[in-house]
Scaffold this motif. Structure first.
Motif, PDB file in Angstrom:
ATOM      1  N   ARG A 122      21.896 -44.100   9.513  1.00 17.56           N
ATOM      2  CA  ARG A 122      21.024 -45.284   9.618  1.00 17.56           C
ATOM      3  C   ARG A 122      20.083 -45.399   8.427  1.00 17.56           C
ATOM      4  O   ARG A 122      19.719 -46.503   8.037  1.00 17.56           O
ATOM      5  CB  ARG A 122      20.252 -45.242  10.926  1.00 17.56           C
ATOM      6  CG  ARG A 122      21.232 -45.429  12.097  1.00 17.56           C
ATOM      7  CD  ARG A 122      20.573 -45.742  13.333  1.00 17.56           C
ATOM      8  NE  ARG A 122      20.068 -47.108  13.306  1.00 17.56           N
ATOM      9  CZ  ARG A 122      19.829 -47.797  14.396  1.00 17.56           C
ATOM     10  NH1 ARG A 122      20.067 -47.266  15.555  1.00 17.56           N
ATOM     11  NH2 ARG A 122      19.360 -49.011  14.325  1.00 17.56           N
ATOM     12  N   GLU A 125      21.994 -47.189   5.847  1.00 26.47           N
ATOM     13  CA  GLU A 125      22.105 -48.609   6.197  1.00 26.47           C
ATOM     14  C   GLU A 125      20.793 -49.332   5.927  1.00 26.47           C
ATOM     15  O   GLU A 125      20.794 -50.466   5.454  1.00 26.47           O
ATOM     16  CB  GLU A 125      22.515 -48.751   7.670  1.00 26.47           C
ATOM     17  CG  GLU A 125      22.820 -50.165   8.093  1.00 26.47           C
ATOM     18  CD  GLU A 125      21.590 -50.930   8.540  1.00 26.47           C
ATOM     19  OE1 GLU A 125      21.552 -52.156   8.325  1.00 26.47           O
ATOM     20  OE2 GLU A 125      20.670 -50.301   9.085  1.00 26.47           O
ATOM     21  N   ALA A 141      14.481 -45.528   9.762  1.00 25.22           N
ATOM     22  CA  ALA A 141      15.694 -45.178  10.522  1.00 25.22           C
ATOM     23  C   ALA A 141      15.356 -44.338  11.746  1.00 25.22           C
ATOM     24  O   ALA A 141      15.939 -44.530  12.821  1.00 25.22           O
ATOM     25  CB  ALA A 141      16.668 -44.437   9.619  1.00 25.22           C
ATOM     26  N   THR A 145      16.079 -45.436  15.524  1.00 25.52           N
ATOM     27  CA  THR A 145      16.886 -44.584  16.393  1.00 25.52           C
ATOM     28  C   THR A 145      16.189 -44.362  17.725  1.00 25.52           C
ATOM     29  O   THR A 145      16.819 -44.424  18.780  1.00 25.52           O
ATOM     30  CB  THR A 145      17.169 -43.241  15.690  1.00 25.52           C
ATOM     31  OG1 THR A 145      17.866 -43.506  14.473  1.00 25.52           O
ATOM     32  CG2 THR A 145      18.000 -42.327  16.551  1.00 25.52           C
ATOM     33  N   ALA A 184      27.831 -48.946  10.751  1.00 23.99           N
ATOM     34  CA  ALA A 184      26.403 -48.872  10.435  1.00 23.99           C
ATOM     35  C   ALA A 184      25.845 -50.265  10.177  1.00 23.99           C
ATOM     36  O   ALA A 184      24.759 -50.613  10.650  1.00 23.99           O
ATOM     37  CB  ALA A 184      26.176 -47.971   9.223  1.00 23.99           C
ATOM     38  N   GLY A 188      23.136 -52.306  12.516  1.00 25.27           N
ATOM     39  CA  GLY A 188      21.847 -52.570  11.876  1.00 25.27           C
ATOM     40  C   GLY A 188      21.374 -53.989  12.150  1.00 25.27           C
ATOM     41  O   GLY A 188      20.242 -54.223  12.527  1.00 25.27           O
TER      42      GLY A 188
END
Length: 191
Positions: A122, A125, A141, A145, A184, A188
């Motif tokens: 992430r 991304e 990220a 998460t 990803a 996102g």
């Protein structure tokens, strides 16, 4: 009255998307040969597939390498940290097998490794979508998460499936990064 041009969607357009995904996977694999450049390659793959997903037609080959050079500036130190963390987790997993309490420590370390892998994917991304600095991208990220566990679970499944595919057929290491980049980018959903 003239009719508006309608884009015809058939099996060939899906095949083009599939080929873009595989080409991105090959380019990421090529960029990842010196292992510490894997995050920069992943960022470039995410950007290329995001452009293709939004219909921005540019030569994938040239834009990938331009994005890779841009992302490599901060991505190489991030890649080195990821490699060191992966080695430490692998050593810890091996050491805990012979320790008392391995039935508890082993699964805890595996869950921590999975969370770390999700945050790393992430992070790439986030850098691809927002062009944040790598340190800020790690924080963003980690927040995403924790804030969107459903999307994090989807990324974890994509990472696990990629690992299983490579384990079953090692030659897939050459293309598996493409679908992982696409997963990803899709989870996102920044644009």
């Amino acid at each position: 009255m003239p009719k508006a041009a309608v884009r015809r969607v058939d099996w060939r357009s899906g095949l083009g998307d599939f080929s873009d995904c595989l080409l991105a996977g090959l380019l990421v694999a090529l960029a990842s040969v010196p292992v510490v450049t894997a995050p920069a390659g992943f960022v470039a793959g995410c950007r290329a597939l995001d452009r293709a997903r939004h219909g921005i037609v540019r030569p994938l080959w040239t834009t990938f390498w331009a994005d890779f050079r841009q992302a490599a500036r901060g991505g190489v130190p991030f890649g080195a940290v990821v490699v060191v963390a992966a080695v430490l987790v692998a050593v810890d997993l091996e050491v805990t097998r012979s320790m008392p309490g391995a039935g508890v420590l082993g699964p805890v370390l595996q869950v921590l490794a999975a969370v770390g892998a999700v945050i790393a994917v992430r992070t790439c991304e986030v850098v691809a979508a927002t062009e944040l600095a790598w340190r800020r991208a790690v924080v963003a990220a980690a927040r995403e998460t924790v804030g969107a566990p459903g999307k994090a679970l989807l990324v974890a499944v994509a990472v696990a499936l990629s690992a299983v595919l490579v384990w079953m057929l090692p030659v897939l290491v050459l293309v598996v990064a493409g679908p992982l980049c696409l997963a990803a980018v899709a989870t996102g959903a920044r644009r």
